[in-house]
Write a protein that holds these residues in place. Sequence first.
Motif, short mmCIF file in Angstrom:
data_model
loop_
_atom_site.label_atom_id
_atom_site.label_comp_id
_atom_site.label_asym_id
_atom_site.label_seq_id
_atom_site.Cartn_x
_atom_site.Cartn_y
_atom_site.Cartn_z
N THR A 226 0.81 -1.23 0.00
CA THR A 226 0.00 0.00 0.00
C THR A 226 0.83 1.27 0.00
N THR A 227 2.16 1.15 0.19
CA THR A 227 3.01 2.35 0.19
C THR A 227 3.57 2.66 -1.20
N PHE A 228 3.34 1.78 -2.17
CA PHE A 228 3.85 1.97 -3.52
C PHE A 228 2.77 2.58 -4.41
N ASP A 229 3.17 3.50 -5.30
CA ASP A 229 2.24 3.95 -6.33
C ASP A 229 2.54 3.16 -7.60
N ALA A 230 1.79 3.40 -8.66
CA ALA A 230 1.96 2.60 -9.88
C ALA A 230 3.36 2.72 -10.46
N ALA A 231 3.94 3.91 -10.46
CA ALA A 231 5.29 4.09 -11.02
C ALA A 231 6.32 3.34 -10.18
N GLN A 232 6.20 3.41 -8.87
CA GLN A 232 7.13 2.68 -8.00
C GLN A 232 6.94 1.17 -8.16
N TRP A 233 5.70 0.74 -8.35
CA TRP A 233 5.41 -0.68 -8.56
C TRP A 233 6.10 -1.19 -9.81
N ARG A 234 5.99 -0.42 -10.89
CA ARG A 234 6.61 -0.80 -12.16
C ARG A 234 8.14 -0.83 -12.06
N ALA A 235 8.69 -0.05 -11.12
CA ALA A 235 10.15 -0.01 -10.94
C ALA A 235 10.68 -1.19 -10.13
N LEU A 236 9.81 -1.87 -9.38
CA LEU A 236 10.25 -3.05 -8.62
C LEU A 236 10.74 -4.13 -9.57
N ARG A 237 11.68 -4.92 -9.12
CA ARG A 237 12.16 -6.06 -9.89
C ARG A 237 12.18 -7.29 -8.98
N ILE A 238 11.77 -8.41 -9.55
CA ILE A 238 11.72 -9.66 -8.81
C ILE A 238 13.06 -10.37 -8.98
N ASP A 239 13.58 -10.91 -7.89
CA ASP A 239 14.81 -11.70 -7.93
C ASP A 239 14.48 -13.01 -8.63
N THR A 240 15.03 -13.20 -9.82
CA THR A 240 14.69 -14.36 -10.64
C THR A 240 15.72 -15.49 -10.58
N ARG A 241 16.64 -15.44 -9.62
CA ARG A 241 17.69 -16.46 -9.57
C ARG A 241 17.12 -17.88 -9.50
N ARG A 242 16.02 -18.05 -8.81
CA ARG A 242 15.40 -19.38 -8.68
C ARG A 242 14.96 -19.94 -10.03
N TRP A 243 14.69 -19.06 -10.98
CA TRP A 243 14.17 -19.47 -12.28
C TRP A 243 15.20 -19.30 -13.41
N ARG A 244 16.47 -19.20 -13.09
CA ARG A 244 17.50 -19.02 -14.12
C ARG A 244 17.45 -20.15 -15.15
N HIS A 245 17.09 -21.36 -14.70
CA HIS A 245 17.01 -22.50 -15.62
C HIS A 245 16.01 -22.24 -16.75
N ALA A 246 15.06 -21.38 -16.51
CA ALA A 246 14.05 -21.06 -17.52
C ALA A 246 14.48 -19.87 -18.39
N GLY A 247 15.67 -19.36 -18.14
CA GLY A 247 16.19 -18.29 -18.98
C GLY A 247 15.76 -16.89 -18.60
N PHE A 248 15.29 -16.71 -17.36
CA PHE A 248 14.86 -15.38 -16.96
C PHE A 248 16.03 -14.48 -16.66
N GLY A 249 15.93 -13.26 -17.11
CA GLY A 249 16.90 -12.24 -16.78
C GLY A 249 16.47 -11.51 -15.51
N ASP A 250 17.00 -10.34 -15.34
CA ASP A 250 16.72 -9.56 -14.12
C ASP A 250 15.65 -8.50 -14.31
N ASP A 251 14.89 -8.57 -15.38
CA ASP A 251 13.97 -7.48 -15.67
C ASP A 251 12.50 -7.88 -15.59
N ILE A 252 12.14 -8.62 -14.55
CA ILE A 252 10.74 -8.99 -14.35
C ILE A 252 10.17 -8.16 -13.22
N ALA A 253 9.11 -7.45 -13.52
CA ALA A 253 8.43 -6.62 -12.52
C ALA A 253 7.10 -7.25 -12.17
#
Length: 189
Positions: free
Chosen positions: A77-104
């Motif tokens: 609830t402290t994030f607005d839409a722009a801040q939400w879009r700027a978040l990035r999910i740590d994708t290390r667990r899914w590296r086998h699937a070819g994910f990079g670091d740019d998943i929001a």
Amino acid sequence: MLIPSLADCSPANPLYIAHRGAAALYPENTLEAYRAAHASGLRVLEQDVVLLADGALGVMHDLTVERLTTNGQGPTTTFDAAQWRALRIDTRRWRHAGFGDDIAPPLFADVLAEFAGRVLFVPEAKTPGSGGALVAALAAAHIARDHALVQAFHLDDLAPAVAAGYPAMFLSRTTADIEAARTMGVGWA
């Protein structure tokens, strides 16, 4: 493949729901997870919807951003839409699937825009008081009433869905309030 009908759902004809997308294989509640679920043939997608500080709706299960190890901290609830879009999910667990670091984590509007007319949405109003905004988002995206099943743990969050003609599902760990849900027009529990 057709969008499943709630009217046809029964114990003999169950509804297969991609809970949080293909969450066992892809980062949960992301567009990537929903795309994978859809590509596998699933036509019922569940989203956890949280109300953001500016009234926009984000998609994330928890009411904080830490568990999915995003690069942020704090209540959703402290994030607005722009801040939400700027978040990035740590994708290390899914590296086998070819994910990079740019998943929001997506906005609910993004999920609706991408899958409208192709799936049955099963959004859950996660943030208490978010039911009205969730239903308004469905209506704004022109989601047909038979293409959504709104769910919530709080009956107040289901009232806007019932009023707008969307099917609603009350989530509860007990039988308490089931009769109250039925009385207000909630058809699923």
